[in-house]
Design an enzyme around this catalytic site. Structure first.
Site, PDB file in Angstrom:
ATOM      1  N   LYS A 195       4.302  16.303  11.001  1.00 40.22           N
ATOM      2  CA  LYS A 195       5.761  16.877  11.973  1.00 40.22           C
ATOM      3  C   LYS A 195       6.911  15.768  11.832  1.00 40.22           C
ATOM      4  O   LYS A 195       7.156  14.606  12.120  1.00 40.22           O
ATOM      5  CB  LYS A 195       5.396  16.711  12.968  1.00 40.22           C
ATOM      6  CG  LYS A 195       6.251  16.986  14.444  1.00 40.22           C
ATOM      7  CD  LYS A 195       7.082  18.020  13.189  1.00 40.22           C
ATOM      8  CE  LYS A 195       6.224  19.937  14.292  1.00 40.22           C
ATOM      9  NZ  LYS A 195       7.395  20.859  12.737  1.00 40.22           N
ATOM     10  N   HIS A 322       0.161  28.329  11.838  1.00 39.98           N
ATOM     11  CA  HIS A 322       1.099  27.466  12.875  1.00 39.98           C
ATOM     12  C   HIS A 322       0.354  27.185  14.112  1.00 39.98           C
ATOM     13  O   HIS A 322      -0.293  28.429  14.309  1.00 39.98           O
ATOM     14  CB  HIS A 322       2.271  28.812  13.369  1.00 39.98           C
ATOM     15  CG  HIS A 322       3.121  27.905  14.354  1.00 39.98           C
ATOM     16  ND1 HIS A 322       3.268  28.568  15.207  1.00 39.98           N
ATOM     17  CD2 HIS A 322       4.035  27.099  14.123  1.00 39.98           C
ATOM     18  CE1 HIS A 322       3.938  27.740  15.705  1.00 39.98           C
ATOM     19  NE2 HIS A 322       4.479  27.065  15.633  1.00 39.98           N
TER      20      HIS A 322
HETATM   21  O1  GKR Z   1       4.585  21.198  18.779  1.00 41.97           O
HETATM   22  O2  GKR Z   1       6.407  19.943  18.385  1.00 41.97           O
HETATM   23  C1  GKR Z   1       5.918  20.708  18.193  1.00 41.97           C
HETATM   24  C2  GKR Z   1       5.822  21.558  16.928  1.00 41.97           C
HETATM   25  O3  GKR Z   1       6.998  20.944  16.187  1.00 41.97           O
HETATM   26  C3  GKR Z   1       5.612  22.987  17.162  1.00 41.97           C
HETATM   27  O4  GKR Z   1       6.524  23.378  18.193  1.00 41.97           O
HETATM   28  C4  GKR Z   1       6.155  24.214  15.924  1.00 41.97           C
HETATM   29  O5  GKR Z   1       6.577  25.395  16.292  1.00 41.97           O
HETATM   30  O6  GKR Z   1       4.554  23.500  14.915  1.00 41.97           O
HETATM   31  C5  GKR Z   1       4.975  23.922  14.947  1.00 41.97           C
HETATM   32  C6  GKR Z   1       5.569  23.901  13.596  1.00 41.97           C
HETATM   33  O7  GKR Z   1       4.405  24.268  12.401  1.00 41.97           O
HETATM   34  O8  GKR Z   1       7.170  24.598  13.215  1.00 41.97           O
HETATM   35 MG    MG Z   2       6.598  24.386  11.142  1.00 36.60          MG
END
Ligand code: GKR
Ligand code: MG
Length: 424
Positions: A195, A322
């Protein structure tokens, strides 16, 4: 069989579970993640389960319309959908939390249909004595592969509501490599996602290079959640071209992604610019995106995810999955649907390794070689641990979080943080 069976009660229980100090483009995760557990009870005493979002707007929608299934057979999925569409008005364009499509109020109808459909399929499976994947046409794989989903993170939450997790700090390339190795040692994952959108792109690229060097041969993905401007995403492309299997939502908007596609050899992946069937129509035709991250929780359930998969095959798009912070009922539903899709071309995302608590009997779902075996028992194949449900509900009542707000949480660490994007 089962035609006389009726849904006689609907229960929704909001829960909160511990979640790590995970960084993202919007800020940082709060100490508590919210979900709602949906139970549909049938007239013969069976219980069908599903897990969905637990934020206040979703709970309001559930409270408003969950009872539309009362009196329906668990097999009446089409009637359920019609009743939901009649009861819930779509909220045009409403987006509470940009980077998690599941929070968009505009998706209230598919979110509710999904929550009810999964629990009805669970009941159907129990009635006919078949796992949910059989109701979806049968499995095309025995186990569903997931990826190691890495996050930049602090060692503990600023509020210190409980003891720090076992993962430690994850900020430098060395710490990210250590996080990956630990996750792979524990669960056996064979692909890795980081991420991004948190630090300057050069630092995130250095982390990807470190992962490539330390774990050669494992497919890598980077997801800056649209926090890189188009010039930044284009400038990063040459270095990433040789490192990644796909480049996920680096830059905002379909037009930006379409322009970026001209400057990279990588397939662009998204869970941000194609999140509805209407967006699919525009997005697929644009040719910008080559991999779609599905998510039954906001696309409208398991059956529509199969339709989506067929559309991806037709448009020659790859398919991945996702995730957001979730527990085992969601993971098992993801596993049933992913097991039924021939053209699942990538390992699915899951936040599950970050969660320590569980609400199902038997405790945490097990990964073998990075994959979850598809249950062979009737329905979803999971049952509620009612003692844990009560404890996680008590945590919900006590924790004070009612709607995910990564920005407000980040401001506790850095009052000058604005969360405006693209930041880089
Ligand atoms: O859990 O911080 C998180 C992710 O950034 C999530 O909110 C995203 O929606 O995992 C997700 C993504 O692939 O964009
Ligand atoms: Mg994503």
């Amino acid at each position: 069989m089962g035609r006389d069976l009726k849904i006689s009660a609907v229960r929704v229980t909001p829960i909160a579970f511990r979640d790590g100090p995970l960084l993202n483009a919007a800020g940082i995760h709060e100490p508590w993640a919210l979900r709602a557990i949906v139970e549909l009870e049938s007239s013969d005493g069976r219980v069908g389960l599903s897990e969905t979002y637990g934020d206040a707007p979703m709970l309001a929608v559930l409270a408003q319309a969950k009872d539309v299934v009362l009196g329906l057979s668990p097999f009446d999925l089409n009637a359920m959908e019609q009743r939901v569409r009649a009861a819930v008005r779509p909220v045009a364009g409403a987006v509470e939390f940009e980077l998690a499509p599941g929070s968009h109020a505009a998706k209230n109808v598919p979110k509710l249909i999904s929550a009810l459909e999964v629990a009805m399929l669970d009941l159907q499976g129990q009635v006919v004595g078949a796992p949910v994947v059989d109701l979806l046409g049968g499995k095309v794989r025995d186990a569903v592969p997931y990826s190691a989903y890495l996050f930049f993170k602090y060692a503990e939450h600023i509020d210190r509501p409980y003891a720090p997790d076992a993962w430690g700090e994850g900020l430098s390339p060395e710490q990210i490599v250590a996080q990956a190795k630990r996750m792979i040692d524990l669960y056996g994952f064979r692909s890795i996602k980081l991420k991004g959108g948190v630090f300057a792109p050069a630092h995130e690229i250095a982390c990807m290079q470190a992962l490539h060097a330390a774990l050669p041969g494992l497919p890598l993905r980077l997801d800056p959640n649209a926090n890189w401007s188009l010039p930044t995403a284009i400038a990063a492309a040459p270095e990433l071209d040789t490192l990644l299997e796909y480049y996920e939502d680096p830059t905002p908007g379909l037009a930006g992604m379409a322009e970026l596609a001209k400057h990279t050899a990588l397939p662009l992946a998204t869970n941000m610019v194609i999140t509805t069937l209407e967006e699919f129509r525009r997005g697929a035709a644009s040719g910008a995106v080559k991999v779609l991250l599905s998510d039954h929780h906001y696309w409208g359930g398991l059956r529509v995810t199969q339709t989506l998969a067929r559309m991806c095959a037709l448009w020659d798009l790859g398919l991945s999955m996702h995730s957001n912070s979730h527990l085992g009922i969601s993971l098992i539903a993801m596993t049933h649907i992913a097991a039924s899709i021939p053209n699942l071309t990538y390992a699915c995302d899951t936040h599950y390794p970050w969660q320590e608590e569980e609400v199902i009997e038997g405790g945490r779902v097990r990964f073998e070689d990075g994959a979850v075996r598809v249950p062979e028992t009737p329905g979803l194949g999971v049952t509620l641990d009612r003692r844990r449900l009560a404890e996680l509900h008590a945590q919900y009542l006590d924790c004070g979080v009612r709607q995910r707000d990564d920005l407000a949480q980040m401001k506790k660490y850095d009052p000058t943080f604005t969360g405006s994007t693209p930041r880089f």
